[in-house]
Design a protein around this motif. Structure first.
Motif, mmCIF file in Angstrom:
data_model
loop_
_atom_site.group_PDB
_atom_site.id
_atom_site.type_symbol
_atom_site.label_atom_id
_atom_site.label_comp_id
_atom_site.label_asym_id
_atom_site.label_seq_id
_atom_site.Cartn_x
_atom_site.Cartn_y
_atom_site.Cartn_z
ATOM 1 N N ARG A 1 0.840 -1.216 0.000
ATOM 2 C CA ARG A 1 0.000 0.000 0.000
ATOM 3 C C ARG A 1 0.871 1.261 0.000
ATOM 4 O O ARG A 1 0.591 2.224 -0.709
ATOM 5 C CB ARG A 1 -0.944 0.018 1.203
ATOM 6 C CG ARG A 1 -2.162 -0.867 1.032
ATOM 7 C CD ARG A 1 -3.215 -0.624 2.103
ATOM 8 N NE ARG A 1 -2.744 -0.860 3.454
ATOM 9 C CZ ARG A 1 -2.700 -2.052 4.049
ATOM 10 N NH1 ARG A 1 -3.092 -3.130 3.397
ATOM 11 N NH2 ARG A 1 -2.267 -2.164 5.290
ATOM 12 N N LEU A 2 1.949 1.250 0.763
ATOM 13 C CA LEU A 2 2.861 2.398 0.801
ATOM 14 C C LEU A 2 3.556 2.593 -0.540
ATOM 15 O O LEU A 2 3.819 3.732 -0.947
ATOM 16 C CB LEU A 2 3.910 2.227 1.910
ATOM 17 C CG LEU A 2 3.424 2.442 3.325
ATOM 18 C CD1 LEU A 2 4.527 2.128 4.319
ATOM 19 C CD2 LEU A 2 2.953 3.886 3.502
ATOM 20 N N GLN A 3 3.868 1.516 -1.215
ATOM 21 C CA GLN A 3 4.536 1.601 -2.514
ATOM 22 C C GLN A 3 3.624 2.204 -3.579
ATOM 23 O O GLN A 3 4.109 2.789 -4.548
ATOM 24 C CB GLN A 3 5.007 0.207 -2.969
ATOM 25 C CG GLN A 3 6.026 -0.427 -2.053
ATOM 26 C CD GLN A 3 7.274 0.416 -1.879
ATOM 27 O OE1 GLN A 3 7.931 0.762 -2.832
ATOM 28 N NE2 GLN A 3 7.587 0.732 -0.650
ATOM 29 N N GLN A 4 2.323 2.067 -3.402
ATOM 30 C CA GLN A 4 1.369 2.561 -4.394
ATOM 31 C C GLN A 4 1.119 4.067 -4.254
ATOM 32 O O GLN A 4 0.561 4.679 -5.146
ATOM 33 C CB GLN A 4 0.047 1.810 -4.285
ATOM 34 C CG GLN A 4 0.172 0.355 -4.676
ATOM 35 C CD GLN A 4 -1.070 -0.457 -4.352
ATOM 36 O OE1 GLN A 4 -1.968 0.023 -3.681
ATOM 37 N NE2 GLN A 4 -1.101 -1.695 -4.808
ATOM 38 N N LYS A 5 1.530 4.635 -3.139
ATOM 39 C CA LYS A 5 1.288 6.074 -2.894
ATOM 40 C C LYS A 5 2.268 6.921 -3.663
ATOM 41 O O LYS A 5 3.324 6.598 -3.992
ATOM 42 C CB LYS A 5 1.372 6.387 -1.406
ATOM 43 C CG LYS A 5 0.214 5.813 -0.641
ATOM 44 C CD LYS A 5 0.279 6.198 0.797
ATOM 45 C CE LYS A 5 -0.907 5.623 1.549
ATOM 46 N NZ LYS A 5 -0.901 5.975 2.941
#
Length: 150
Positions: free
Chosen positions: A146-150
């Motif tokens: 999820r953090l990588q998608q931000k």
């Protein structure tokens, strides 16, 4: 008396966008997880994580950021304790000199003993939740993605 078992793990991504995972066998139970281990009494989380990487990999690491802390009940797979797991994103600050495997659970060069552990890198895009054994690792991996998608 109910016991708590505090665990600390590192998600290490290399320059090839691969994540380090550990394949382990304890007695007759095999599992795949992120490297790390148990907090010792009197030890801080960051120091424990650095110690675990030195013990398991002979690798110095730097903590980049807190990633995830268990927010659900999880009983240990090995005893009656409740697991509390903390995950950090980390980077290597010394060269990786330990043997890396290509295949899951490749203990072929390992001395047969009660606990065996080997490491391998998997491309971030290829590591799936189901590749990890424990619920806490799966939750941490989803938080990382999820953090990588931000």
């Amino acid at each position: 008396m109910y016991l708590f078992n505090v665990r600390v793990y590192g998600i290490l991504v290399n320059e090839n966008n691969e994540v380090l995972i550990s394949d382990e066998k304890l007695s007759k139970v095999a599992f795949t997880k992120f490297p790390g281990g148990g907090l010792e009494y009197g030890e801080g989380l960051i120091d424990a994580l650095k110690r675990e990487f030195m013990e398991e990999c002979e690798l110095e690491v730097e903590v980049l950021s807190h990633l995830y802390t268990t927010d659900f009940y999880e009983k240990s797979s090995f005893n009656e304790s409740q697991i509390l797991s903390i995950y950090y994103q980390i980077k290597a600050v010394s060269p990786i000199t330990f043997e890396l495997k290509k295949s899951p659970f490749d203990f072929s060069n390992e001395k047969q003993q009660e606990k065996m552990e080997v490491f391998r890198f998997i491309p971030i895009a290829d590591l799936q939740e189901d590749d990890l054994t424990f619920k806490t690792d799966k939750a941490a991996w989803n938080a990382f993605k999820r953090l990588q998608q931000k």
